[in-house]
Design a protein around this motif. Structure first.
Motif, PDB file in Angstrom:
ATOM      1  N   MET A   1       0.839  -1.188   0.000  1.00  0.00           N
ATOM      2  CA  MET A   1       0.000   0.000   0.000  1.00  0.00           C
ATOM      3  C   MET A   1       0.875   1.238   0.000  1.00  0.00           C
ATOM      4  SD  MET A   1      -3.481  -0.562   1.813  1.00  0.00           S
ATOM      5  CE  MET A   1      -4.390  -2.026   1.468  1.00  0.00           C
ATOM      6  N   ARG A   2       0.382   2.250  -0.634  1.00  0.00           N
ATOM      7  CA  ARG A   2       1.105   3.512  -0.667  1.00  0.00           C
ATOM      8  C   ARG A   2       0.786   4.275   0.609  1.00  0.00           C
ATOM      9  NH1 ARG A   2       1.679   7.732  -5.604  1.00  0.00           N
ATOM     10  NH2 ARG A   2       3.096   9.113  -4.498  1.00  0.00           N
ATOM     11  N   GLU A   3       1.801   4.463   1.435  1.00  0.00           N
ATOM     12  CA  GLU A   3       1.613   5.053   2.767  1.00  0.00           C
ATOM     13  C   GLU A   3       0.925   6.418   2.703  1.00  0.00           C
ATOM     14  OE1 GLU A   3       1.810   4.682   6.876  1.00  0.00           O
ATOM     15  OE2 GLU A   3       2.389   3.201   5.391  1.00  0.00           O
ATOM     16  N   SER A   4       1.324   7.274   1.761  1.00  0.00           N
ATOM     17  CA  SER A   4       0.733   8.623   1.698  1.00  0.00           C
ATOM     18  C   SER A   4      -0.760   8.577   1.378  1.00  0.00           C
ATOM     19  CB  SER A   4       1.459   9.489   0.673  1.00  0.00           C
ATOM     20  OG  SER A   4       1.302   8.968  -0.631  1.00  0.00           O
ATOM     21  N   HIS A   5      -1.191   7.588   0.604  1.00  0.00           N
ATOM     22  CA  HIS A   5      -2.615   7.476   0.275  1.00  0.00           C
ATOM     23  C   HIS A   5      -3.450   7.076   1.488  1.00  0.00           C
ATOM     24  CE1 HIS A   5      -2.338   7.053  -4.373  1.00  0.00           C
ATOM     25  NE2 HIS A   5      -1.854   8.190  -3.932  1.00  0.00           N
ATOM     26  N   LEU A   6      -2.856   6.367   2.427  1.00  0.00           N
ATOM     27  CA  LEU A   6      -3.602   5.899   3.592  1.00  0.00           C
ATOM     28  C   LEU A   6      -4.024   7.037   4.514  1.00  0.00           C
ATOM     29  CD1 LEU A   6      -1.602   2.687   4.475  1.00  0.00           C
ATOM     30  CD2 LEU A   6      -3.812   2.839   3.321  1.00  0.00           C
ATOM     31  N   TYR A   7      -3.367   8.189   4.385  1.00  0.00           N
ATOM     32  CA  TYR A   7      -3.681   9.320   5.264  1.00  0.00           C
ATOM     33  C   TYR A   7      -4.533  10.387   4.590  1.00  0.00           C
ATOM     34  CZ  TYR A   7      -0.457   7.011   8.293  1.00  0.00           C
ATOM     35  OH  TYR A   7       0.140   6.064   9.086  1.00  0.00           O
ATOM     36  N   ARG A   8      -4.997  10.126   3.385  1.00  0.00           N
ATOM     37  CA  ARG A   8      -5.932  11.032   2.718  1.00  0.00           C
ATOM     38  C   ARG A   8      -7.291  10.922   3.404  1.00  0.00           C
ATOM     39  NH1 ARG A   8      -3.984  12.295  -2.692  1.00  0.00           N
ATOM     40  NH2 ARG A   8      -1.758  12.483  -2.312  1.00  0.00           N
ATOM     41  N   ILE A   9      -8.097  11.935   3.249  1.00  0.00           N
ATOM     42  CA  ILE A   9      -9.404  11.994   3.920  1.00  0.00           C
ATOM     43  C   ILE A   9     -10.522  11.594   2.955  1.00  0.00           C
ATOM     44  CG2 ILE A   9     -11.056  13.558   5.055  1.00  0.00           C
ATOM     45  CD1 ILE A   9      -8.507  13.015   6.674  1.00  0.00           C
ATOM     46  N   VAL A  10     -11.458  10.804   3.463  1.00  0.00           N
ATOM     47  CA  VAL A  10     -12.652  10.416   2.704  1.00  0.00           C
ATOM     48  C   VAL A  10     -13.885  10.605   3.580  1.00  0.00           C
ATOM     49  CG1 VAL A  10     -11.485   8.734   1.227  1.00  0.00           C
ATOM     50  CG2 VAL A  10     -12.464   7.983   3.374  1.00  0.00           C
ATOM     51  N   GLU A  11     -15.005  10.756   2.924  1.00  0.00           N
ATOM     52  CA  GLU A  11     -16.284  10.728   3.631  1.00  0.00           C
ATOM     53  C   GLU A  11     -16.905   9.365   3.378  1.00  0.00           C
ATOM     54  OE1 GLU A  11     -20.758  12.563   3.616  1.00  0.00           O
ATOM     55  OE2 GLU A  11     -19.167  13.713   2.693  1.00  0.00           O
ATOM     56  N   GLY A  53     -21.537  13.729  -6.768  1.00  0.00           N
ATOM     57  CA  GLY A  53     -22.242  12.464  -6.597  1.00  0.00           C
ATOM     58  C   GLY A  53     -21.458  11.218  -6.944  1.00  0.00           C
ATOM     59  N   ARG A  54     -20.149  11.323  -7.192  1.00  0.00           N
ATOM     60  CA  ARG A  54     -19.348  10.138  -7.507  1.00  0.00           C
ATOM     61  C   ARG A  54     -18.721   9.583  -6.236  1.00  0.00           C
ATOM     62  NH1 ARG A  54     -15.145  11.804 -11.638  1.00  0.00           N
ATOM     63  NH2 ARG A  54     -15.344  13.776 -10.551  1.00  0.00           N
ATOM     64  N   PHE A  55     -18.944   8.302  -5.993  1.00  0.00           N
ATOM     65  CA  PHE A  55     -18.401   7.635  -4.822  1.00  0.00           C
ATOM     66  C   PHE A  55     -17.683   6.371  -5.249  1.00  0.00           C
ATOM     67  CE2 PHE A  55     -21.562  10.378  -3.052  1.00  0.00           C
ATOM     68  CZ  PHE A  55     -21.048  10.749  -1.821  1.00  0.00           C
ATOM     69  N   LEU A  56     -16.763   5.906  -4.422  1.00  0.00           N
ATOM     70  CA  LEU A  56     -16.012   4.687  -4.681  1.00  0.00           C
ATOM     71  C   LEU A  56     -16.583   3.521  -3.892  1.00  0.00           C
ATOM     72  CD1 LEU A  56     -12.365   6.053  -4.281  1.00  0.00           C
ATOM     73  CD2 LEU A  56     -13.669   5.800  -6.387  1.00  0.00           C
ATOM     74  N   THR A  57     -16.431   2.326  -4.427  1.00  0.00           N
ATOM     75  CA  THR A  57     -16.746   1.109  -3.671  1.00  0.00           C
ATOM     76  C   THR A  57     -15.526   0.783  -2.808  1.00  0.00           C
ATOM     77  OG1 THR A  57     -15.815  -0.365  -5.327  1.00  0.00           O
ATOM     78  CG2 THR A  57     -18.160   0.225  -5.577  1.00  0.00           C
ATOM     79  N   ARG A  58     -15.661  -0.174  -1.925  1.00  0.00           N
ATOM     80  CA  ARG A  58     -14.525  -0.594  -1.094  1.00  0.00           C
ATOM     81  C   ARG A  58     -13.382  -1.119  -1.958  1.00  0.00           C
ATOM     82  NH1 ARG A  58     -13.960  -2.088   4.322  1.00  0.00           N
ATOM     83  NH2 ARG A  58     -12.085  -3.318   4.667  1.00  0.00           N
ATOM     84  N   ASP A  59     -13.706  -1.924  -2.981  1.00  0.00           N
ATOM     85  CA  ASP A  59     -12.671  -2.447  -3.861  1.00  0.00           C
ATOM     86  C   ASP A  59     -11.910  -1.323  -4.557  1.00  0.00           C
ATOM     87  OD1 ASP A  59     -13.316  -5.057  -3.204  1.00  0.00           O
ATOM     88  OD2 ASP A  59     -14.575  -5.356  -4.981  1.00  0.00           O
ATOM     89  N   GLN A  60     -12.620  -0.294  -4.988  1.00  0.00           N
ATOM     90  CA  GLN A  60     -11.974   0.839  -5.639  1.00  0.00           C
ATOM     91  C   GLN A  60     -11.093   1.616  -4.650  1.00  0.00           C
ATOM     92  OE1 GLN A  60     -15.660   2.524  -7.050  1.00  0.00           O
ATOM     93  NE2 GLN A  60     -15.164   2.019  -9.174  1.00  0.00           N
ATOM     94  N   LEU A  61     -11.565   1.744  -3.409  1.00  0.00           N
ATOM     95  CA  LEU A  61     -10.769   2.441  -2.388  1.00  0.00           C
ATOM     96  C   LEU A  61      -9.506   1.633  -2.068  1.00  0.00           C
ATOM     97  CD1 LEU A  61     -10.706   4.961  -0.596  1.00  0.00           C
ATOM     98  CD2 LEU A  61     -11.796   3.588   1.185  1.00  0.00           C
ATOM     99  N   GLU A  62      -9.619   0.317  -1.992  1.00  0.00           N
ATOM    100  CA  GLU A  62      -8.447  -0.512  -1.753  1.00  0.00           C
ATOM    101  C   GLU A  62      -7.453  -0.376  -2.899  1.00  0.00           C
ATOM    102  OE1 GLU A  62     -10.227  -4.367  -1.210  1.00  0.00           O
ATOM    103  OE2 GLU A  62     -10.364  -4.096   0.960  1.00  0.00           O
ATOM    104  N   ALA A  63      -7.938  -0.338  -4.136  1.00  0.00           N
ATOM    105  CA  ALA A  63      -7.066  -0.163  -5.296  1.00  0.00           C
ATOM    106  C   ALA A  63      -6.373   1.190  -5.239  1.00  0.00           C
ATOM    107  CB  ALA A  63      -7.866  -0.306  -6.595  1.00  0.00           C
ATOM    108  N   TYR A  64      -7.090   2.218  -4.825  1.00  0.00           N
ATOM    109  CA  TYR A  64      -6.497   3.550  -4.671  1.00  0.00           C
ATOM    110  C   TYR A  64      -5.362   3.504  -3.646  1.00  0.00           C
ATOM    111  CZ  TYR A  64      -5.883   8.341  -3.128  1.00  0.00           C
ATOM    112  OH  TYR A  64      -5.323   9.529  -2.791  1.00  0.00           O
ATOM    113  N   ALA A  65      -5.573   2.832  -2.543  1.00  0.00           N
ATOM    114  CA  ALA A  65      -4.566   2.760  -1.489  1.00  0.00           C
ATOM    115  C   ALA A  65      -3.321   2.010  -1.954  1.00  0.00           C
ATOM    116  CB  ALA A  65      -5.163   2.086  -0.247  1.00  0.00           C
ATOM    117  N   ARG A  66      -3.488   1.067  -2.870  1.00  0.00           N
ATOM    118  CA  ARG A  66      -2.362   0.273  -3.373  1.00  0.00           C
ATOM    119  C   ARG A  66      -1.574   0.965  -4.477  1.00  0.00           C
ATOM    120  NH1 ARG A  66      -6.159  -3.940  -3.236  1.00  0.00           N
ATOM    121  NH2 ARG A  66      -6.461  -3.688  -5.459  1.00  0.00           N
ATOM    122  N   CYS A  67      -2.195   1.897  -5.194  1.00  0.00           N
ATOM    123  CA  CYS A  67      -1.538   2.443  -6.391  1.00  0.00           C
ATOM    124  C   CYS A  67      -0.262   3.191  -6.035  1.00  0.00           C
ATOM    125  CB  CYS A  67      -2.507   3.276  -7.203  1.00  0.00           C
ATOM    126  SG  CYS A  67      -2.616   4.998  -6.822  1.00  0.00           S
ATOM    127  N   ALA A  68       0.706   3.038  -6.913  1.00  0.00           N
ATOM    128  CA  ALA A  68       2.042   3.614  -6.659  1.00  0.00           C
ATOM    129  C   ALA A  68       2.177   5.022  -7.164  1.00  0.00           C
ATOM    130  CB  ALA A  68       3.088   2.750  -7.311  1.00  0.00           C
TER     131      ALA A  68
END
Length: 68
Positions: A1-11, A53-68
């Motif tokens: 996982m990309r550490e910097s992405h893990l600290y981004r804010i989501v609703e 009105g665009r939201f991510l699913t859990r799978d999409q959020l996990e992919a975001y956290a993994r991206c380099a």
């Protein structure tokens, strides 16, 4: 996982028949630690997606956290 992405804010919100119920504002890491609930949606950490009105699913959020 990309550490910097893990600290981004989501609703986090839950889709319901009567609309969307806001759960809270948290980091990506905290959101991914929530139980897997199919009705949960997450705002995109890099976009102001709540307003359009665009939201991510859990799978999409996990992919975001993994991206380099």
């Amino acid at each position: 996982m990309r550490e910097s992405h893990l600290y981004r804010i989501v609703e986090v919100s839950m889709k319901r028949e009567s609309g969307r119920k806001e759960i809270g504002i948290m980091t990506v890491r905290q959101a991914l630690e929530l139980p897997e609930v199919p009705r949960l949606e997450y705002s995109h950490p890099d976009l102001n997606s709540r307003s359009d009105g665009r939201f991510l699913t859990r799978d999409q959020l996990e992919a975001y956290a993994r991206c380099a």
